[in-house]
Design a protein around this motif. Structure first.
Motif, mmCIF file in Angstrom:
data_model
loop_
_atom_site.group_PDB
_atom_site.id
_atom_site.type_symbol
_atom_site.label_atom_id
_atom_site.label_comp_id
_atom_site.label_asym_id
_atom_site.label_seq_id
_atom_site.Cartn_x
_atom_site.Cartn_y
_atom_site.Cartn_z
ATOM 1 N N VAL A 58 1.279 6.368 -1.810
ATOM 2 C CA VAL A 58 2.862 6.297 -1.848
ATOM 3 C C VAL A 58 3.356 8.441 -1.769
ATOM 4 C CG1 VAL A 58 4.499 5.577 -2.953
ATOM 5 C CG2 VAL A 58 2.541 4.415 -2.843
ATOM 6 N N ARG A 117 3.195 3.731 1.845
ATOM 7 C CA ARG A 117 4.568 3.388 1.304
ATOM 8 C C ARG A 117 5.554 5.003 1.349
ATOM 9 N NH1 ARG A 117 5.310 -1.272 -1.926
ATOM 10 N NH2 ARG A 117 4.112 -2.558 -1.991
ATOM 11 N N THR A 350 -1.045 8.044 -5.429
ATOM 12 C CA THR A 350 -1.148 6.199 -5.690
ATOM 13 C C THR A 350 0.155 5.901 -7.319
ATOM 14 O OG1 THR A 350 -3.306 6.207 -6.956
ATOM 15 C CG2 THR A 350 -3.445 6.030 -4.650
ATOM 16 N N ASP A 351 -0.580 5.076 -8.111
ATOM 17 C CA ASP A 351 0.180 4.500 -8.909
ATOM 18 C C ASP A 351 1.601 5.052 -9.925
ATOM 19 O OD1 ASP A 351 -2.113 3.123 -8.218
ATOM 20 O OD2 ASP A 351 -3.149 3.843 -10.552
ATOM 21 N N ALA A 354 4.337 5.139 -6.888
ATOM 22 C CA ALA A 354 5.249 3.751 -6.754
ATOM 23 C C ALA A 354 5.459 3.407 -8.143
ATOM 24 C CB ALA A 354 3.786 2.886 -6.844
ATOM 25 N N LEU A 359 8.591 0.293 -7.387
ATOM 26 C CA LEU A 359 7.767 -0.354 -6.775
ATOM 27 C C LEU A 359 7.162 -1.759 -7.513
ATOM 28 C CD1 LEU A 359 6.972 2.074 -4.298
ATOM 29 C CD2 LEU A 359 8.321 1.117 -3.401
ATOM 30 N N TYR A 362 3.036 -2.637 -5.634
ATOM 31 C CA TYR A 362 2.089 -2.032 -5.971
ATOM 32 C C TYR A 362 0.870 -2.137 -6.611
ATOM 33 C CZ TYR A 362 0.086 2.543 -4.674
ATOM 34 O OH TYR A 362 -1.138 3.730 -4.436
ATOM 35 N N ASN A 368 0.245 -9.532 -5.093
ATOM 36 C CA ASN A 368 0.588 -8.270 -4.348
ATOM 37 C C ASN A 368 0.335 -8.562 -2.580
ATOM 38 O OD1 ASN A 368 1.465 -7.028 -7.045
ATOM 39 N ND2 ASN A 368 0.417 -5.928 -6.716
ATOM 40 N N ASP A 371 -1.625 -4.541 1.248
ATOM 41 C CA ASP A 371 -1.450 -3.076 1.869
ATOM 42 C C ASP A 371 -3.019 -2.134 1.405
ATOM 43 O OD1 ASP A 371 0.539 -3.441 2.784
ATOM 44 O OD2 ASP A 371 2.026 -2.536 1.188
#
Length: 411
Positions: A58, A117, A350-351, A354, A359, A362, A368, A371
């Motif tokens: 992301v 993303r 990443t997390d 998001a 988001l 994610y 989810n 992706d």
């Protein structure tokens, strides 16, 4: 007799950051339908052989509209101001087609580097008008098959000092802008700039993402005003600041106080390693400061943070490939991250980003969107340590790219 679950696609033997051993991931109708060892199903299977599956990187802060500008101007930019002036002179001649073509080059590199993303910051002012915005809106539409693109519109060269900028900013928000940004240090009245951006954010009910405190002088800053406005507007969890290199110049006690202030107000920080390292400390004759805020340590003290790309091959950053695994590795090196902090560095691309982008769908979790990107390694820490290839990527369960592993031809 129990019926076998029906999947459109099944990943076998996927290493994930949540499971101690490889699992299978079942995909149905573009979403993750099941995660468990040894799922029983007759469908298309891809055996990952214990390689790492991630929910895609992301990127919270990138500038698609001013990427790939090297060669269009002499490259002797020794400061942030020099870079801003160089791009300002060029963007008067930007066309929709030009911005689209350069932005597409970045997006395609990002896709094959595993990004799923992205938030792009789009300059809106009387020099570029809405041409860059029109181009990026088209990119959002045309690449939705592989990447979710969010548009943050902002006035790079000020607001109160730039007649016509506000009207254009409002026009962009009415025409699809999803986040509003600002650049207070470029304005003759930074606090008024910040207040007006928050006014517009509330009017359109969107999040705020500001360029802020981008130098190494800790004797003044705009961070406090942003925190104050965030609390006043009840915008906790909806505000991010990019760069914030001043934080890297604070002594420990002041940094501790600033960290507590950010955490309490719910203002997130995005660190942009390539640009921050390149532009900060350039006037030092020796022992140059890094100018890099230690994001993973802020996270440990309650501040939401991300690491992102910012610019790709332009006067602000004359290199780049839109790879967030490379950026996380660069960050880990420059921030002196220890081996036990590598997972935290991967969180930053990443997390955590998001969460910064709010988001809600994610992650590799049942329900989810599917992706998923696959890295040629077996764990989160090794994703930082090894700089592995991203072997394949899927958007809503559809394969969008694949990279072949290299073959050695032994004698």
């Amino acid at each position: 007799m129990t019926a076998k679950p029906a999947f459109d696609l099944l990943f076998r033997n996927a290493a994930t950051r949540a499971a101690a051993s490889p699992v299978d991931i079942g995909i149905s109708d573009g979403r993750i339908a099941a995660i468990a060892p040894r799922l029983a199903c007759e469908t298309v299977e891809i055996d990952l052989g214990g390689r790492l599956a991630l929910p895609g990187f992301v990127d919270t802060h990138i500038h698609l509209d001013k990427a790939f500008l090297l060669g269009r101007c002499g490259h002797d930019h020794k400061s942030l101001g020099d870079a801003i002036r160089a791009v300002s002179a060029m963007k008067r001649d930007f066309t929709v087609e030009d911005v689209y073509a350069r932005g597409a080059r970045v997006i395609e590199r990002a896709i094959v580097a595993g990004t799923t993303r992205m938030r792009t910051h789009v300059e809106i002012d009387p020099r570029i008008g809405l041409r860059g915005f029109a181009a990026v809106k088209a990119l959002k539409r045309d690449y939705a098959w592989a990447l979710d693109l969010s548009l943050c519109v902002f006035p790079q060269e000020g607001l109160n000092n730039d007649p016509g900028a506000e009207e254009l900013l409002i026009a962009a928000m009415r025409d699809g802008g999803e986040v509003i940004g600002g650049c207070p240090y470029a304005d003759t009245d930074p606090n008024a700039h910040i207040a007006r951006i928050f006014d517009l954010a509330q009017e359109f009910d969107v999040d705020v993402d500001l360029h802020l405190d981008f130098d190494l002088d800790p004797s003044w800053w705009h961070l406090e005003e942003v925190c104050r406005q965030t609390e006043r507007r009840n915008y906790h969890g909806r505000v991010a600041i990019g760069h914030a290199t001043k934080l890297s110049a604070l002594p420990p006690e002041r940094l501790k106080a600033a960290t507590a202030r950010l955490a309490a107000s719910g203002v997130a920080v995005t660190v942009l390693p390539a640009t921050d390292l390149y532009l900060m400390g350039r006037d030092a004759t020796h022992n140059a400061p890094r100018g890099l805020t230690a994001a993973h340590r802020l996270v440990a003290d309650g501040v939401l943070c991300s690491v992102a790309t910012n610019n790709v091959q332009n006067p602000f950053t004359p290199f780049g490939d839109a790879s967030l695994v490379r950026m996380a590795n660069l960050y880990a090196n420059a921030a002196h991250a220890g081996i036990n902090e590598f997972d935290a560095c991967l969180d930053l691309v990443t997390d955590l980003p998001a969460r910064l982008m709010n988001l809600r769908d994610y992650g590799i979790a049942v329900g989810n969107p599917a992706d998923i990107v696959v890295l040629d390694t077996d764990s989160g820490p090794n994703a930082i340590a090894e700089l592995p290839d991203v072997l394949m990527g899927f958007k809503r369960g559809r394969k969008v790219f694949e990279r072949q592993r290299p073959t050695l031809f032994r004698p």
